[in-house]
Design an enzyme around this catalytic site. Structure first.
Site, short mmCIF file in Angstrom:
data_model
loop_
_atom_site.label_atom_id
_atom_site.label_comp_id
_atom_site.label_asym_id
_atom_site.label_seq_id
_atom_site.Cartn_x
_atom_site.Cartn_y
_atom_site.Cartn_z
N LYS A 103 -3.14 70.49 -38.89
CA LYS A 103 -4.37 69.60 -38.02
C LYS A 103 -3.46 68.18 -38.51
O LYS A 103 -2.50 68.56 -39.90
CB LYS A 103 -5.52 69.19 -38.37
N ARG A 155 -10.96 78.72 -40.69
CA ARG A 155 -10.29 79.01 -39.23
C ARG A 155 -8.60 78.68 -39.30
O ARG A 155 -8.74 77.98 -39.37
CB ARG A 155 -11.26 78.32 -38.14
#
Ligand code: PMM
Length: 280
Positions: free
Chosen positions: A214, A254
């Site tokens: 991210k 995840r």
């Protein structure tokens, strides 16, 4: 208890985005997504998380027909191959179709806010429900990243959503909570949530962390001239977060790069096991 939620080592959810525009792997896995998903499973993923709609900042939405056209054949193919499947969707109609096709987990990054029918639909399905912290769709989420006390507010908003979903009939014992890193959050908000993850333990529910590749990791790893490494070069940092999260006892992570996170979980488990035995 749903077998997926039985306490055990941190689960690794391998990301399989079947989208032309996801931020880190958009368009790369659309050729043979079932083979790619099966490879993630073979590499050690406990679940393959199939997504047909990008949630990257600024992404535009696809309609339900297009989402189903992307994900349903992949879910069917993976289920037929014996791969446990999670589906990343904010839509009740998609959730119903994929669970009926054999998906075990509905991963709703909107925590039931995007589709008013989601909670009641999930209530009638046999699946785990991942409820994430969320404030708005990708086109507006960055402007919603305002907090006085990030962890307290995320906790309070998760509590509200949890109450709503349970009131709609979803059993509490099949819900997983997710702080929603990057969703209406800046890097400092993401770090605060990771550092104070223990504050979400008060719900007594399994936690999922989605840090993989991210923006906050891109910012962390920026070079001296400010150059931000591309998403694919953030996997080591991601795996370190997996290790720290596993050490903290989170239910799942995840991730895009499955082998590095599987290795991190294994290191932590072996370290913890070794601490429990006395070796001469
Ligand atoms: N992040 C993305 C998508 N789905 N699901 C959960 N539960 N938690 C997350 O943090 C999360 C998610 C974002 O990105 P990507 O699929 O483009 O990697």
């Amino acid at each position: 208890m749903n077998p997926l939620l039985v306490p055990g080592p941190t689960r690794v959810l391998g990301v399989l985005n079947v989208t032309p525009d996801s931020f880190s792997d958009g368009g790369r896995h659309t050729d043979d997504p079932v083979a790619r998903g099966t490879a993630l499973y073979t590499a050690g993923a406990d679940l393959v998380d199939v997504g047909g709609e990008s949630t990257r900042p600024g992404a535009t939405r696809v309609d339900v027909a297009e989402e189903l056209r992307r994900v349903l054949p992949v879910v069917e193919g993976l289920v037929a191959a014996g791969v446990p499947v999670s589906v990343d969707t904010m839509r009740a109609a998609t959730a119903r179709a994929v669970v009926e096709a054999g998906a075990a987990v509905v991963n709703d990054v909107s925590g039931g806010l995007a589709d008013p029918d989601m909670a009641a639909t999930v209530a009638g399905l046999d699946c785990v429900y991942v409820l994430s912290h969320w404030r708005g769709f990708s086109d507006v989420m960055n402007s919603l990243a305002r907090y006085e006390d990030t962890v307290a507010e995320v906790g309070a908003e998760l509590a509200e959503r949890l109450d709503a979903v349970v009131a709609a009939g979803v059993d509490r014992d099949r819900i997983v909570l997710d702080p929603g890193l990057g969703f209406a959050k800046r890097a400092d908000h993401d770090w605060a949530l990771l550092a104070r993850l223990a504050e979400l333990d008060r719900f007594g529910l399994p936690l999922l962390v989605g840090a993989s590749r991210k923006r906050f990791l891109g910012a962390l790893l920026a070079g001296p001239d400010g150059t931000v490494p591309p998403p694919q070069e953030r996997d080591v940092a991601t795996a370190v977060i997996t290790g720290l999260a596993a050490e903290r006892g989170v239910w799942g992570v995840r991730v895009h790069d499955v082998p590095s996170s599987v290795a991190a979980v294994r290191v932590v488990r072996t370290w913890q096991d070794a601490a429990r035995v006395s070796v001469p």
